[in-house]
Write an enzyme that holds these catalytic residues in place. Sequence first.
Site, PDB file in Angstrom:
ATOM      1  N   SER B  18      42.034  37.287  37.058  1.00 26.39           N
ATOM      2  CA  SER B  18      41.964  36.196  36.102  1.00 26.39           C
ATOM      3  C   SER B  18      40.639  35.467  36.328  1.00 26.39           C
ATOM      4  CB  SER B  18      43.198  35.306  36.296  1.00 26.39           C
ATOM      5  OG  SER B  18      43.301  34.360  35.283  1.00 26.39           O
ATOM      6  N   HIS B  45      42.947  38.530  32.448  1.00 31.75           N
ATOM      7  CA  HIS B  45      43.249  37.439  31.521  1.00 31.75           C
ATOM      8  C   HIS B  45      41.936  37.060  30.868  1.00 31.75           C
ATOM      9  CE1 HIS B  45      46.691  36.109  34.407  1.00 31.75           C
ATOM     10  NE2 HIS B  45      47.004  37.188  33.713  1.00 31.75           N
ATOM     11  N   ASP B 138      50.428  35.185  38.231  1.00 33.58           N
ATOM     12  CA  ASP B 138      50.633  36.504  37.638  1.00 33.58           C
ATOM     13  C   ASP B 138      50.140  37.573  38.622  1.00 33.58           C
ATOM     14  OD1 ASP B 138      51.327  38.363  35.704  1.00 33.58           O
ATOM     15  OD2 ASP B 138      49.479  38.127  34.546  1.00 33.58           O
TER      16      ASP B 138
END
Lengths: 269, 196
Positions: B18, B45, B138
Site C-alpha cells: 500500500s 492499493h 490488509d
Amino acid sequence: MIEEADIDLVLNDLFEVYGYDFTNYARASLKRRISRLFLLDKFPSFAEFRYRLKSDPGYLKRVIEGLTVTVTEMFRDPLFYKALRTEIIPTLAAKPFIRIWHAGCSTGEEVFSMAIVLKEANLLHKSLLYATDLNPQVLEKARRGVFPLVQMKQYSENYIESGGKNDFSAYYTAQYGQVKFDESLAEKMIFSTHNLVSDRSFNEFDLILCRNVLIYFDKQLQERTLNLFDESIGTLGYLALGSKETLNFSSIKAKYRQLNKEKIWRKIS
Amino acid sequence: MAENKLINACKAVVIGGSAGSIEVLLKLLPALSSPLSLVIMIVLHRKNSTDSSLADLLSSRTTIRVQEVEDKDPVVPGTIYLAPADYHLLIEKDEVFSLDDSEKVNYSRPSLDVTFESAADVYGSSLVGILLSGANADGTAGLNLIKARGGVLIAQKPETAQAAFMPQHAIQNAPIDRVLDVEEMAVFINSLSRVN
C-alpha cells in the site's frame, strides 16, 4: 475453510432444486461469494447452510443476491460514456429506431445513464432500452429509478467528466435521502429477467452493453454469452464490455473491430 | 543458499503493498535477474484510475515482461502481473486470472487478502507471499492462509518501510518466515527463480 467439494454440492443444490445454473461461473470468485455468505449468516456447519438453502425458498433470494455481484454506478468509467456520446451514438442517429440491450443491468444505474445520454442527443424518443438481469429483486429496484442521494455527488462528477453539459440534479428529485429519476427517462425502458446461462437471443440490437458481467463467468460460459450477443447484434451494431474484459479469447473476434481504447467493438461482418 | 531451504519449487510470488510500496518496487524490479522462471503477481492499493501508467512505470525498470491483468489472461511464468485498479485479482485452478468488482475488502479493491487467499488455493506450498509498506491491516489474514496451505511468508523490514504499520501488523499476527529489506528481497527472489 470451505473446500471445492462443498462448492460443488451447493451448485448442485441450486440447479436441482431451483434450476439456477452457476456451474460455469468463474470458480475463484464464486467460492469467495459462498464463503462470505456462509460467514455472514453464521451457520454452525456447511450442512446447515445447504439444508436452509434447499428447504427455504425465501433464503434462495438471499443466496442469489449474495452470489451475484450487483455493484454498479451511474456513468461508471466516464471516458467510456464520452466515447458513446462522441463516437457511437452519432452513428445511430439516422436510424428510424434504436434498440439497446443492457445485459446484466443490476439495479439500473447504467440504463438511466444511457437514457440521459440519448435524451441529450435528442434520440430517446425513438429508442428502446431493454434491461435484463437474472435477479428479479435488482430489476424491481431498477424499475423504480430510485437511488441513494449520497451517491449523487460522485455520479454528478462522472456525468460532467463524460461530457454532460446540464445540471445533473435537474434529472431527479430528492426526498428523504433518496432521489427519484425523471419518469420521462424510464418511459423507453423495458425490464425483464433473462439468464445469460440458459436463455436465448430475443431481439436484434444496435448496441449491447454487458459490462463487468463476463468477469464472473469461466471461458466456456463467456464464449456462449458472446455468441448469444453475436446472434443479437445487427451488422454494424456495437458491443460494449467492461474496462478489463476482452473479445481476444473468443471465436467471434474476427467479425468485430475494436473502435478505440475503450472496450467497444463494432460488428463488421 | 540458506533461503532455498524454505521452499523447494517456488512457482509464484505474490507481492502486496500500500502506501510507500511503489518506491520499493522501483528499487526491487531492476535488481531481479532476467529471465524469471516463476510468476510474480503484484497487488497494490492505488487510486481508482483506469490508466495503465503504473504498469508502464514498473515496466521501465526491468527487462522482465510487466503486464496489467485483463480478465481470463493465462498466468505465464516469467511475467510480472499487476492487479488493475478497482478490481480484486483472483487466480483460477487452471491458472487463468479472474477479476472481481464486488465490494471492497479492508476498504480496498484490489484487496491484498483476496489475492493472497486465492493464490494460496492454487499454488499451496509453491507460493511465497511478500508484504510491503502500508498503513492498514490488509494482507495479514491472507498471509495466514498462505501459511496454512504450506507457503512461505516475507515481510518488509518495518524500519525500511515508508509506512511501517502494515508489515509490522503482519509480523505480529502471522508466522512470517523472513523479515527483509529491499536488497535482501531481490536476492531472495533471484534465488527462488534460480532453483527452478
